[in-house]
Design an enzyme around this catalytic site. Structure first.
Site, PDB file in Angstrom:
ATOM      1  N   GLY A  52       0.824  -1.208   0.000  1.00  0.00           N
ATOM      2  CA  GLY A  52       0.000   0.000   0.000  1.00  0.00           C
ATOM      3  C   GLY A  52       0.856   1.254   0.000  1.00  0.00           C
ATOM      4  O   GLY A  52       0.524   2.253  -0.645  1.00  0.00           O
ATOM      5  N   TRP A  55       2.360   1.618  -3.454  1.00  0.00           N
ATOM      6  CA  TRP A  55       1.331   2.063  -4.410  1.00  0.00           C
ATOM      7  C   TRP A  55       1.347   3.585  -4.568  1.00  0.00           C
ATOM      8  O   TRP A  55       1.055   4.114  -5.635  1.00  0.00           O
ATOM      9  CB  TRP A  55      -0.047   1.596  -3.937  1.00  0.00           C
ATOM     10  CG  TRP A  55      -1.162   1.969  -4.869  1.00  0.00           C
ATOM     11  CD1 TRP A  55      -1.587   1.282  -5.956  1.00  0.00           C
ATOM     12  CD2 TRP A  55      -1.994   3.134  -4.785  1.00  0.00           C
ATOM     13  NE1 TRP A  55      -2.640   1.944  -6.563  1.00  0.00           N
ATOM     14  CE2 TRP A  55      -2.902   3.085  -5.870  1.00  0.00           C
ATOM     15  CE3 TRP A  55      -2.054   4.224  -3.915  1.00  0.00           C
ATOM     16  CZ2 TRP A  55      -3.861   4.066  -6.081  1.00  0.00           C
ATOM     17  CZ3 TRP A  55      -3.006   5.204  -4.132  1.00  0.00           C
ATOM     18  CH2 TRP A  55      -3.890   5.118  -5.200  1.00  0.00           C
ATOM     19  N   HIS A  56       1.733   4.280  -3.488  1.00  0.00           N
ATOM     20  CA  HIS A  56       1.750   5.744  -3.534  1.00  0.00           C
ATOM     21  C   HIS A  56       3.014   6.296  -4.183  1.00  0.00           C
ATOM     22  O   HIS A  56       3.050   7.464  -4.567  1.00  0.00           O
ATOM     23  CB  HIS A  56       1.617   6.313  -2.119  1.00  0.00           C
ATOM     24  CG  HIS A  56       0.260   6.104  -1.520  1.00  0.00           C
ATOM     25  ND1 HIS A  56      -0.079   4.969  -0.808  1.00  0.00           N
ATOM     26  CD2 HIS A  56      -0.842   6.883  -1.547  1.00  0.00           C
ATOM     27  CE1 HIS A  56      -1.338   5.065  -0.423  1.00  0.00           C
ATOM     28  NE2 HIS A  56      -1.827   6.210  -0.851  1.00  0.00           N
ATOM     29  N   GLY A  57       4.028   5.494  -4.310  1.00  0.00           N
ATOM     30  CA  GLY A  57       5.254   5.968  -4.940  1.00  0.00           C
ATOM     31  C   GLY A  57       6.427   5.063  -4.609  1.00  0.00           C
ATOM     32  O   GLY A  57       6.490   4.496  -3.515  1.00  0.00           O
TER      33      GLY A  57
END
Length: 203
Positions: A52, A55-57
């Site tokens: 997770g 997923w943001h970077g």
């Protein structure tokens, strides 16, 4: 109202619900969820939160953010038998204290998420807890303003914790809706800052 969450599982049920549901349904459950014993459950939680974060970077601060939330969820699961056995969890004051502790911990965990690097994370945490980081100095007015805004946010979230936002908006007088929308529009236009892009546009 995610900032009125009592515990980190509750926070993830309230925060970014579409992402939370996707992580649960397609990663956590696919990995086995909590069906294969306590150790495997902890491993699954950590894998899901690390992914997770990624997923943001693809940067270490997002891995750190995901890892922090993984550890918090694991710790909460470990404490669950003790928590559920206590009658104080029905007490309003105790519940608000638990929400305050959750709020504080989640806010600290946001630092690596919003920082540009692990070095910035270190400096920001130093400023938060020691009053200054390597490149950051906080004045008393900054601290008072930040605490005041955070306090108002937390109280507002707590008051409306069990309320449906759409119903609140539907029952709000038209004049008050106009004021709220006007204030939001003025904030968007006039708040200073070089980067106003929605955070996910940066990835």
């Amino acid at each position: 109202m995610p900032y009125a969450a009592i515990g980190f599982s509750d926070f993830w049920r309230r925060w970014h619900i579409s992402l939370s549901s996707w992580l649960r349904d397609y990663l956590y459950i696919s990995l086995g969820g909590n069906r294969s014993g306590a150790l495997r459950t902890r491993i699954n939680l950590m894998i899901v939160m690390l992914l997770g974060g990624l997923w943001h970077g693809a940067a270490w601060q997002f891995v750190l953010w995901g890892g922090i939330h993984g550890l918090l969820l694991i710790a909460e699961r470990q404490m669950l038998p003790w928590i559920t056995a206590r009658t104080w969890r029905r007490n309003v004051v105790a519940r608000f204290a638990a929400a305050l502790a959750t709020f504080f911990t989640v806010c600290v965990a946001w630092v690596p998420f919003r920082a540009t690097s692990l070095v910035d994370t270190r400096d920001l945490l130093g400023a938060m807890f020691l009053g200054s980081g390597e490149n950051i100095e906080l004045g008393k007015q900054d601290v008072v303003l930040a605490m005041g805004v955070a306090g108002l946010l937390l109280v507002a979230q707590w008051v409306f914790r069990e309320q449906d936002v759409e119903k609140i908006w539907a029952h709000m007088p038209v004049a008050l809706r106009a004021v709220v929308l006007s204030v939001l529009l003025l904030a968007i236009i006039f708040i200073a800052g070089e980067d106003r892009a929605f955070i996910y546009f940066q990835f």
